[in-house]
Enzyme design. Structure first.
Site, short mmCIF file in Angstrom:
data_model
loop_
_atom_site.label_atom_id
_atom_site.label_comp_id
_atom_site.label_asym_id
_atom_site.label_seq_id
_atom_site.Cartn_x
_atom_site.Cartn_y
_atom_site.Cartn_z
N THR A 126 118.48 76.32 -21.27
CA THR A 126 117.18 76.70 -21.82
C THR A 126 117.14 76.57 -23.34
O THR A 126 118.19 76.64 -24.00
CB THR A 126 116.88 78.17 -21.44
OG1 THR A 126 115.81 78.67 -22.24
CG2 THR A 126 118.07 79.09 -21.68
N ASP A 127 115.94 76.44 -23.88
CA ASP A 127 115.79 76.39 -25.35
C ASP A 127 116.15 77.74 -25.99
O ASP A 127 116.39 77.82 -27.19
CB ASP A 127 114.37 75.98 -25.77
CG ASP A 127 113.25 76.87 -25.24
OD1 ASP A 127 113.53 77.85 -24.51
OD2 ASP A 127 112.08 76.59 -25.57
N GLU A 128 116.22 78.80 -25.15
CA GLU A 128 116.48 80.13 -25.73
C GLU A 128 117.90 80.27 -26.26
O GLU A 128 118.19 81.19 -27.01
CB GLU A 128 116.16 81.22 -24.69
CG GLU A 128 114.71 81.11 -24.26
CD GLU A 128 114.14 82.33 -23.59
OE1 GLU A 128 114.61 83.43 -23.83
OE2 GLU A 128 113.17 82.15 -22.83
N TYR A 150 119.47 87.83 -21.73
CA TYR A 150 119.25 86.62 -20.91
C TYR A 150 119.77 85.39 -21.65
O TYR A 150 120.56 84.61 -21.11
CB TYR A 150 117.75 86.45 -20.59
CG TYR A 150 117.39 85.05 -20.14
CD1 TYR A 150 117.85 84.55 -18.91
CD2 TYR A 150 116.60 84.20 -20.93
CE1 TYR A 150 117.53 83.25 -18.51
CE2 TYR A 150 116.29 82.91 -20.53
CZ TYR A 150 116.75 82.43 -19.31
OH TYR A 150 116.44 81.15 -18.91
N LYS A 154 122.89 82.89 -20.75
CA LYS A 154 122.70 81.45 -20.52
C LYS A 154 123.58 80.64 -21.47
O LYS A 154 124.19 79.64 -21.07
CB LYS A 154 121.23 81.05 -20.71
CG LYS A 154 120.28 81.50 -19.62
CD LYS A 154 120.55 80.90 -18.26
CE LYS A 154 120.24 79.41 -18.18
NZ LYS A 154 120.44 78.90 -16.79
P1 NAD Z 1 113.51 81.67 -10.94
O1 NAD Z 1 113.85 83.05 -11.36
O2 NAD Z 1 112.15 81.35 -10.45
O3 NAD Z 1 114.53 81.21 -9.79
C1 NAD Z 1 115.90 81.47 -9.83
C2 NAD Z 1 116.47 81.15 -8.45
O4 NAD Z 1 117.88 81.37 -8.49
C3 NAD Z 1 115.90 82.05 -7.34
O5 NAD Z 1 115.60 81.27 -6.21
C4 NAD Z 1 117.04 83.01 -7.04
O6 NAD Z 1 117.06 83.48 -5.72
C5 NAD Z 1 118.26 82.13 -7.35
N1 NAD Z 1 119.45 82.91 -7.70
C6 NAD Z 1 119.55 83.94 -8.60
N2 NAD Z 1 120.81 84.40 -8.63
C7 NAD Z 1 121.52 83.66 -7.75
C8 NAD Z 1 122.89 83.66 -7.34
N3 NAD Z 1 123.76 84.54 -7.85
N4 NAD Z 1 123.28 82.75 -6.44
C9 NAD Z 1 122.40 81.87 -5.89
N5 NAD Z 1 121.11 81.84 -6.23
C10 NAD Z 1 120.67 82.71 -7.14
O7 NAD Z 1 113.91 80.76 -12.18
P2 NAD Z 1 113.30 79.42 -12.78
O8 NAD Z 1 112.23 79.77 -13.75
O9 NAD Z 1 113.02 78.46 -11.68
O10 NAD Z 1 114.54 78.91 -13.63
C11 NAD Z 1 115.50 78.02 -13.06
C12 NAD Z 1 116.52 77.64 -14.12
O11 NAD Z 1 115.85 77.04 -15.24
C13 NAD Z 1 117.28 78.83 -14.69
O12 NAD Z 1 118.62 78.46 -14.87
C14 NAD Z 1 116.60 79.10 -16.03
O13 NAD Z 1 117.50 79.68 -16.94
C15 NAD Z 1 116.20 77.70 -16.43
N6 NAD Z 1 115.03 77.62 -17.34
C16 NAD Z 1 113.85 78.24 -17.00
C17 NAD Z 1 112.74 78.10 -17.83
C18 NAD Z 1 111.41 78.76 -17.50
O14 NAD Z 1 110.52 78.76 -18.35
N7 NAD Z 1 111.22 79.30 -16.31
C19 NAD Z 1 112.84 77.35 -19.00
C20 NAD Z 1 114.06 76.73 -19.30
C21 NAD Z 1 115.14 76.85 -18.44
P1 TYD Z 2 107.90 84.85 -20.78
O1 TYD Z 2 107.00 84.14 -19.84
O2 TYD Z 2 108.57 86.12 -20.35
O3 TYD Z 2 108.97 83.78 -21.28
P2 TYD Z 2 110.08 83.86 -22.46
O4 TYD Z 2 110.30 85.27 -22.84
O5 TYD Z 2 111.27 83.27 -21.77
O6 TYD Z 2 109.56 83.00 -23.57
O7 TYD Z 2 107.08 85.17 -22.12
C1 TYD Z 2 106.44 84.13 -22.84
C2 TYD Z 2 105.88 84.77 -24.09
O8 TYD Z 2 104.84 85.68 -23.72
C3 TYD Z 2 106.89 85.58 -24.87
O9 TYD Z 2 106.66 85.44 -26.27
C4 TYD Z 2 106.61 87.01 -24.44
C5 TYD Z 2 105.12 87.00 -24.17
N1 TYD Z 2 104.68 87.95 -23.12
C6 TYD Z 2 103.66 88.89 -23.41
O10 TYD Z 2 103.11 88.93 -24.53
N2 TYD Z 2 103.31 89.75 -22.43
C7 TYD Z 2 103.90 89.76 -21.20
O11 TYD Z 2 103.53 90.62 -20.35
C8 TYD Z 2 104.90 88.79 -20.91
C9 TYD Z 2 105.56 88.73 -19.57
C10 TYD Z 2 105.26 87.89 -21.91
#
Ligand code: NAD
Ligand code: TYD
Length: 343
Positions: A126-128, A150, A154
Site C-alpha cells: 500500500t501507499d501507506e 495498519y 504492512k
Molecule cells: P479487505 O479487507 O476487503 O479483504 C481482505 C481479505 O483478506 C478478506 O477476504 C479476509 O477474509 C482475508 N484475510 C484476512 N486475514 C486473513 C488471514 N489471516 N488469512 C487468510 N485470509 C485473510 O481488503 P482489500 O481492501 O481488498 O485489500 C486487499 C489488499 O490490498 C490488502 O493487502 C491491503 O493492504 C491492500 N491495499 C488495499 C487498499 C485499499 O484501499 N483497500 C489500497 C492499497 C493496498
Molecule cells: P479510509 O477509507 O479508512 O482509508 P485510509 O485511511 O486507508 O486512507 O479513509 C479515507 C479517508 O477518509 C481518510 O483520510 C480518513 C477519512 N475518513 C473520514 O473522514 N471518515 C470516516 O468515517 C472514514 C472511514 C474515513
C-alpha cells in the site's frame, strides 16, 4: 504460471483480481485461499463460483499446515497475497490481528512457499508504507515512514518479502496501491460507508477538517495493475499503482452527495483520527513503463460505484448487522455525539 493461489481473494480487491484472472486466463487454475474474516465474503465471488478454472479453500495465512496443504494439493507455482487486516480505524482500536496476519502471516506464507519451491510470489502492499507525504510524489526507493499500526504492519510484512528475495533468492514482486474504491467494498471505508449511510439519510462523519488528501484508484484498475506486475515485473522490485486522482476528502463527500441527490446537511465534522496522515501521493511511472495504465478516473468510477450500491442493497444490508453494528457504535457513537455542522 499454471496454478495460482490468491490469498485474501474473497475480499474487496482480491475478489476483483480473481474475477479478472478467471475470465482473462482460462488456462490458469485460480485457487482462492481466504480465512473469511468479517471482511471476507463468498458473495464477492458469485460470478466465478461455477467456473472450471476456479476453486476455493478456507484457511488462515498464519496457519502453516493449512497453507502447506493447499500448496501441495493444488501444485501451486505462483502466490498472489492480498490477505490482510486492512482498516486503519480498526488497527487503532486493536492492532493485534494486524500484526498476526500482516506480519506473521506473510512470513508463514513466504516460508511455506520457499520450502515447497513455489515460483513467483506477488505481495500486495500500500501507499501507506510511505507515510504522510506533504508535497511531491513517493517513488519506490523512498524510505518507509508508516504512521498507523495498519501501515506499520504492512511495511513490516513487505520488508519480510524483500528479505526472502535477498536472502533466499525468492522470485518476489510487490505492488503498492493507492486508496481503492469500487464495487464490493466492505462498507467501513470512506466511500462505501458514506454511500450506504447517505442512502439511509444518516449523518456522514468527516474526520477533522476533511482537508486530508487521498489518491483514488478504481478497483478493476488495481486488479489489472497486479496482473501486469505479476506477468512483467522484475524480480525483487516494487511498483506503485497510483490512481493519480488526488482529492480532498470533503470534495469526495460532496461529489458522492451530488451523485446520490442527497443534501450536504448530512455532513458532520467529528473529532479527527489519531495520527491521521494528511496526504498520500505516489508516482506511477515505473508501473506505467511495464504497460499498466488506469482506465477509470473518478469521473467515471464514482458514478459506477454509487450505482452499484444503489442496485445491490441486498449485498451491503446483510453486512450492516451484528458485529458491524458493534464496531460502528464503538467507532462513531461518541464522535457523532460531539459532531459539528461546520469545521
Ligand atoms: P479487505 O479487507 O476487503 O479483504 C481482505 C481479505 O483478506 C478478506 O477476504 C479476509 O477474509 C482475508 N484475510 C484476512 N486475514 C486473513 C488471514 N489471516 N488469512 C487468510 N485470509 C485473510 O481488503 P482489500 O481492501 O481488498 O485489500 C486487499 C489488499 O490490498 C490488502 O493487502 C491491503 O493492504 C491492500 N491495499 C488495499 C487498499 C485499499 O484501499 N483497500 C489500497 C492499497 C493496498
Ligand atoms: P479510509 O477509507 O479508512 O482509508 P485510509 O485511511 O486507508 O486512507 O479513509 C479515507 C479517508 O477518509 C481518510 O483520510 C480518513 C477519512 N475518513 C473520514 O473522514 N471518515 C470516516 O468515517 C472514514 C472511514 C474515513
Amino acid at each position: 504460471m499454471r496454478n495460482i493461489m490468491v490469498t485474501g481473494g474473497a475480499g474487496f480487491i482480491g475478489s476483483a483480481f480473481v474475477r479478472h484472472m478467471v475470465k482473462t486466463y482460462p488456462h490458469y487454475n485460480i485457487i482462492t485461499f481466504d480465512k473469511l474474516t468479517y471482511a471476507g465474503n463468498l458473495e464477492n465471488l458469485l460470478t466465478v463460483k461455477d467456473a472450471p478454472n476456479h476453486s476455493f479453500a478456507q484457511g488462515d495465512i498464519a496457519d502453516r499446515e493449512a497453507v502447506g496443504a493447499t500448496i501441495e494439493a493444488h501444485q501451486i507455482d505462483t502466490i498472489v497475497n492480498f490477505a490482510a487486516e486492512t482498516h486503519v480505524d480498526r488497527s487503532i482500536l486493536d492492532p493485534d490481528a494486524f500484526l498476526r496476519t500482516n506480519v506473521f502471516g506473510v512470513y508463514v506464507l513466504l516460508e511455506q512457499a520457499r520450502s515447497a519451491g513455489v515460483g513467483r510470489f506477488l505481495h500486495v502492499s500500500t501507499d501507506e508504507v510511505y507515510g504522510d507525504v506533504s508535497e511531491g510524489y513517493s517513488v519506490e526507493s523512498d524510505p518507509f515512514l508508516p504512521n498507523s499500526p495498519y501501515a506499520a504492519a504492512k511495511a513490516s510484512g513487505e520488508l519480510m518479502v524483500r528479505s526472502y528475495h535477498v536472502t533466499y533468492g525468492m522470485d518476489t514482486v510487490v505492488t503498492r496501491g493507492s486508496n481503492t474504491y469500487g464495487v464490493y467494498q466492505y462498507p467501513e471505508k470512506l466511500i462505501p460507508l458514506f454511500i450506504t449511510e447517505a442512502l439511509e439519510d444518516r449523518p456522514l462523519p468527516v474526520y477533522g477538517d476533511g482537508m486530508q488528501i487521498r489518491d483514488w484508484l478504481y478497483v478493476d484498475d488495481h486488479a489489472r495493475g497486479v496482473d501486469v506486475v505479476l506477468h512483467h515485473g522484475a524480480s525483487g522490485e516494487a511498483y506503485n499503482l497510483a490512481g493519480e486522482e488526488l482529492r480532498y476528502n470533503i470534495d469526495i463527500v460532496r461529489q458522492l452527495l451530488a451523485l446520490l441527490g442527497k443534501p450536504e446537511s448530512l455532513i458532520r465534522y467529528v473529532p479527527d483520527r489519531p495520527g491521521h496522515d494528511r496526504r498520500y501521493a505516489m508516482d506511477a511511472s515505473k508501473a506505467r513503463a511495464l504497460g499498466w495504465k488506469r482506465q477509470h478516473t473518478l469521473e467515471t468510477g464514482l458514478p459506477l460505484t454509487v450505482e452499484w450500491y444503489q442496485n445491490n442493497a441486498w449485498w451491503w444490508r446483510k453486512i450492516k448487522t451484528g458485529e458491524y453494528l458493534e464496531y460502528f457504535k464503538q467507532q462513531y457513537a461518541a464522535r457523532l455525539a460531539s459532531a459539528r455542522d461546520q469545521v
